[in-house]
Design a protein around this motif. Structure first.
Motif, PDB file in Angstrom:
ATOM      1  N   GLU A 215     113.938 -30.205 -26.249  1.00 26.84           N
ATOM      2  CA  GLU A 215     114.467 -31.217 -25.705  1.00 26.84           C
ATOM      3  C   GLU A 215     115.633 -29.956 -25.284  1.00 26.84           C
ATOM      4  N   VAL A 216     115.443 -30.661 -23.542  1.00 24.69           N
ATOM      5  CA  VAL A 216     116.908 -29.900 -22.522  1.00 24.69           C
ATOM      6  C   VAL A 216     117.415 -30.972 -22.189  1.00 24.69           C
ATOM      7  N   ILE A 513     112.959 -33.906 -21.605  1.00 24.90           N
ATOM      8  CA  ILE A 513     114.254 -34.141 -20.448  1.00 24.90           C
ATOM      9  C   ILE A 513     115.139 -35.293 -21.275  1.00 24.90           C
ATOM     10  N   VAL A 514     115.940 -34.860 -21.521  1.00 28.56           N
ATOM     11  CA  VAL A 514     117.066 -35.690 -21.735  1.00 28.56           C
ATOM     12  C   VAL A 514     118.349 -35.853 -21.045  1.00 28.56           C
ATOM     13  N   CYS A 515     117.898 -37.621 -20.529  1.00 28.19           N
ATOM     14  CA  CYS A 515     118.646 -37.768 -19.819  1.00 28.19           C
ATOM     15  C   CYS A 515     119.767 -38.772 -19.873  1.00 28.19           C
ATOM     16  N   GLN A 516     120.795 -39.374 -18.973  1.00 25.89           N
ATOM     17  CA  GLN A 516     122.636 -39.357 -19.442  1.00 25.89           C
ATOM     18  C   GLN A 516     122.460 -40.985 -19.513  1.00 25.89           C
ATOM     19  N   ALA A 517     122.575 -42.038 -20.826  1.00 19.79           N
ATOM     20  CA  ALA A 517     122.461 -43.970 -19.905  1.00 19.79           C
ATOM     21  C   ALA A 517     123.657 -44.210 -19.575  1.00 19.79           C
ATOM     22  N   TYR A 518     123.413 -45.111 -19.316  1.00 16.20           N
ATOM     23  CA  TYR A 518     124.509 -45.841 -19.424  1.00 16.20           C
ATOM     24  C   TYR A 518     125.271 -46.474 -20.240  1.00 16.20           C
ATOM     25  N   ASP A 530     119.389 -36.786 -13.589  1.00 14.26           N
ATOM     26  CA  ASP A 530     120.838 -36.449 -12.657  1.00 14.26           C
ATOM     27  C   ASP A 530     120.273 -34.998 -12.157  1.00 14.26           C
ATOM     28  N   GLU A 531     119.615 -34.396 -10.746  1.00 16.42           N
ATOM     29  CA  GLU A 531     119.498 -33.082 -10.460  1.00 16.42           C
ATOM     30  C   GLU A 531     120.342 -32.393 -10.517  1.00 16.42           C
ATOM     31  N   GLN A 532     120.709 -32.424 -10.974  1.00 13.55           N
ATOM     32  CA  GLN A 532     122.190 -31.199 -11.234  1.00 13.55           C
ATOM     33  C   GLN A 532     122.294 -30.982 -12.634  1.00 13.55           C
ATOM     34  N   ARG A 533     122.206 -31.418 -13.251  1.00  9.25           N
ATOM     35  CA  ARG A 533     122.334 -31.943 -14.665  1.00  9.25           C
ATOM     36  C   ARG A 533     121.215 -31.365 -15.254  1.00  9.25           C
ATOM     37  N   GLU A 534     119.954 -31.837 -15.363  1.00 10.14           N
ATOM     38  CA  GLU A 534     119.191 -32.071 -15.338  1.00 10.14           C
ATOM     39  C   GLU A 534     117.550 -31.746 -15.224  1.00 10.14           C
ATOM     40  N   GLY A 535     117.834 -31.381 -13.305  1.00 11.22           N
ATOM     41  CA  GLY A 535     117.090 -30.519 -13.227  1.00 11.22           C
ATOM     42  C   GLY A 535     116.836 -29.435 -12.665  1.00 11.22           C
ATOM     43  N   ALA A 540     112.615 -25.458 -13.872  1.00  6.14           N
ATOM     44  CA  ALA A 540     111.745 -24.500 -14.504  1.00  6.14           C
ATOM     45  C   ALA A 540     110.223 -24.205 -15.558  1.00  6.14           C
ATOM     46  N   LEU A 541     110.640 -26.008 -15.627  1.00  6.77           N
ATOM     47  CA  LEU A 541     109.709 -26.185 -16.615  1.00  6.77           C
ATOM     48  C   LEU A 541     108.430 -26.323 -16.123  1.00  6.77           C
ATOM     49  N   LEU A 542     108.327 -26.794 -14.539  1.00  7.61           N
ATOM     50  CA  LEU A 542     107.325 -27.323 -14.055  1.00  7.61           C
ATOM     51  C   LEU A 542     107.187 -26.115 -13.017  1.00  7.61           C
TER      52      LEU A 542
END
Length: 545
Positions: A215-216, A513-518, A530-535, A540-542
């Motif tokens: 998980e990233v 791909i672990v993103c942030q939640a409200y 978030d393109e900056q955080r998870e992008g 790179a994976l894709l």
């Protein structure tokens, strides 16, 4: 009835006080068939006086082990009398474990326990006083946590009386059931005179190896390091039990473990139970005496969210292994599920999946409310998120997947697919932005619900890389025997690990791909990419595929 509504009697001389409490207890004990217990090391004088005053009362000997004690109390109950240890240490724990083993009107005596209602209260007294200070609210409401329902039960259904310094408690709930865990039921059935029995135990094989998974950019912490647990499979035969909507299965004074979607969890929960103590509950909807009776043999495949696609695939389907064994017992057996407010009728895809599992449509019976079943067969689930999966479930997945796929016309499918979703719950608020990243890397965005079940299986089996939003739209990876590269995108608040358990059986390579939640909605929280955080990690994976 309510807390602190009983009478207080002043302390007289010792002999008078002893006679008062004995008289109070004796008046509540119905007769020679009564049963009682002493907890710990109760007051010797009180014990002797009770034995003289109640010569016909059966005193139940309790083992030291907590599980064995719970079993013994169920076997001997309901009790008429409980006499607590005078020692305040552990008083709340003993109350939690024993009080609701009493019949309505039975008495629970705490020697010299009157201080629990005053300024020197211990944990039990604090709980009683907190309940007494509340406004009276109905106990039986949906989806209310135990802390709340316990206070409601104490406030409205428990009576306290002080007799010569002793605290006497009783309740008026006629339908308290003890909760029984899956791993404890076989021993209980062996100890209690009952028509229920264990038909077979299939010992667990080697659990599937942990899948190749990462998980990233940051792993969810909830299940980090959690192993896949080994669980034996039990086939059980229940007689004359109550089955009610939302997966309730009730025996005589017990809630059977088939009631619980997550039976391995430490604190058992079903939204149609109001817990009055950690191991005791009443049905939210009281069961009438005159409910319909179903004669014959039924396999129980109901679940708390019956016919929800994800729950059908993970929960109900994980118990159809018991269908052939049920037919061997009774060739005329049927399957029993229950209507819910959201799904009052059987759904087409529900019947199609059962049919693919070898269960004819006309064998699936829908109960519109609680029913009493002559013979109910039940099997331990092979899959229980997030705890375990049994590798033998692959045979069910293969059969269902093959039969569904065979019913759809062959066609070409993309090699890289992103499964999107139209649900507004747990939504990715900038989903199109995320999907565009996948499109740039050769993925086709599709919605599973736009295709038949057979087409969905074909789609998943044809793809080299399967990506999508975490959740039930990805669950068809269970029907894919060939290891695939799987990418699930979801939020840090999304706790289930269904895809992980499926990947363990099928040897899929899983990346999350672990993103942030409200904040504020837990599992159902919306979230964003978030393109900056998870992008960077995602791209790179894709790029490396």
């Amino acid at each position: 009835m309510g807390l602190f509504r009983g009478k207080r009697r002043s302390r007289d001389a010792t002999s008078s006080g002893a006679s008062s409490i004995i008289a109070s207890i004796a008046s509540a004990v119905p007769g020679p068939a009564a049963a009682g217990v002493f907890l710990g090391a109760p007051d010797a004088d009180l014990v002797a006086a009770l034995r003289r005053a109640l010569p016909g009362l059966t005193w139940v000997a309790l083992p030291d082990d907590a599980v064995a004690r719970h079993r013994a109390l169920i076997a001997e109950g309901p009790l008429d009398l409980v006499v607590d240890d005078p020692d305040p240490e552990g008083r709340l724990r003993r109350f939690n474990r024993t009080f609701f083993q009493l019949r309505p009107g039975g008495v629970y005596v705490i020697p010299n326990g009157a201080g629990e209602l005053g300024t020197q209260a211990g944990p039990l007294g604090e709980l009683l006083q907190e309940a007494a200070a509340r406004a009276e609210v109905p106990l039986r409401t949906h989806s209310t946590g135990m802390d709340e329902t316990r206070l409601r039960a104490l406030r409205s259904h428990v009576r306290t009386t002080v007799v010569d310094g002793h605290l006497v408690l009783s309740h008026d709930l006629p339908d308290v059931h003890a909760l029984v865990r899956e791993e404890h039921l076989d021993d209980l059935l062996a100890a209690v005179p009952t028509p229920h029995r264990v038909l077979a135990v299939h010992p667990v094989g080697t659990p599937p190896a942990e899948p190749e998974s990462v998980e990233v950019p940051q792993a969810r912490v909830r299940h980090d390091g959690r192993p896949i647990e080994p669980v034996d499979l039990h086939l059980r035969d229940y007689r004359d039990v109550v089955v009610a909507p939302y997966q309730l299965v009730l025996g005589d004074r017990i809630v059977l473990p088939d009631t619980f979607r997550h039976h391995p969890q430490p604190h058992l929960h079903n939204k149609m139970l109001a817990k009055v103590a950690p191991a005791f509950a009443v049905p939210v909807d009281p069961v009438p005496d005159d409910i319909p009776r179903l004669d014959g043999t039924y396999l129980h495949l109901d679940n708390e969210a019956r016919a929800h696609f994800g729950h059908l695939l993970t929960e109900s389907l994980s118990r159809v292994w018991a269908w052939p064994e049920t037919l061997a017992l009774d060739p005329g057996a049927r399957v029993l599920v229950c209507a819910t407010v959201k799904r009052p009728e059987l759904l087409e895809y529900e019947l199609a999946i059962y049919e693919a599992a070898g269960i004819p449509r006309d064998r699936v019976v829908l109960a519109s409310g609680p029913v009493r079943v002559e013979r109910l067969i039940s099997g331990t689930p092979m899959f229980s998120n997030p705890y375990y999966v049994d590798a033998r479930i692959a045979a069910t997945w293969d059969q269902v997947g093959d039969r569904l796929a065979a019913g759809a016309a062959p066609r070409e499918w993309p090699q890289r697919v992103f499964l999107s979703r139209r649900e507004t719950k747990r939504a990715c608020v900038n989903g199109p932005e995320l999907e565009q990243v996948f499109v740039e890397h050769g993925f086709e965005v599709l919605f599973p619900e736009d295709y038949s079940l057979g087409e969905q299986v074909q789609l998943f089996r044809a793809a080299d890389v399967i990506a999508g939003f975490a959740g039930s739209g990805m669950f068809q990876i269970a029907f894919v025997a060939e290891p695939k590269t799987v990418i699930q995108v979801g939020s840090e608040a999304y706790g289930p690990r269904n895809e992980y358990l499926m990947a363990a059986v099928r040897r899929h390579r899983l990346t999350g791909i672990v993103c942030q939640a409200y904040d504020g909605r837990g599992l159902a929280a919306d979230w964003w990419y978030d393109e900056q955080r998870e992008g960077p990690a995602l791209r790179a994976l894709l790029a490396g595929l």
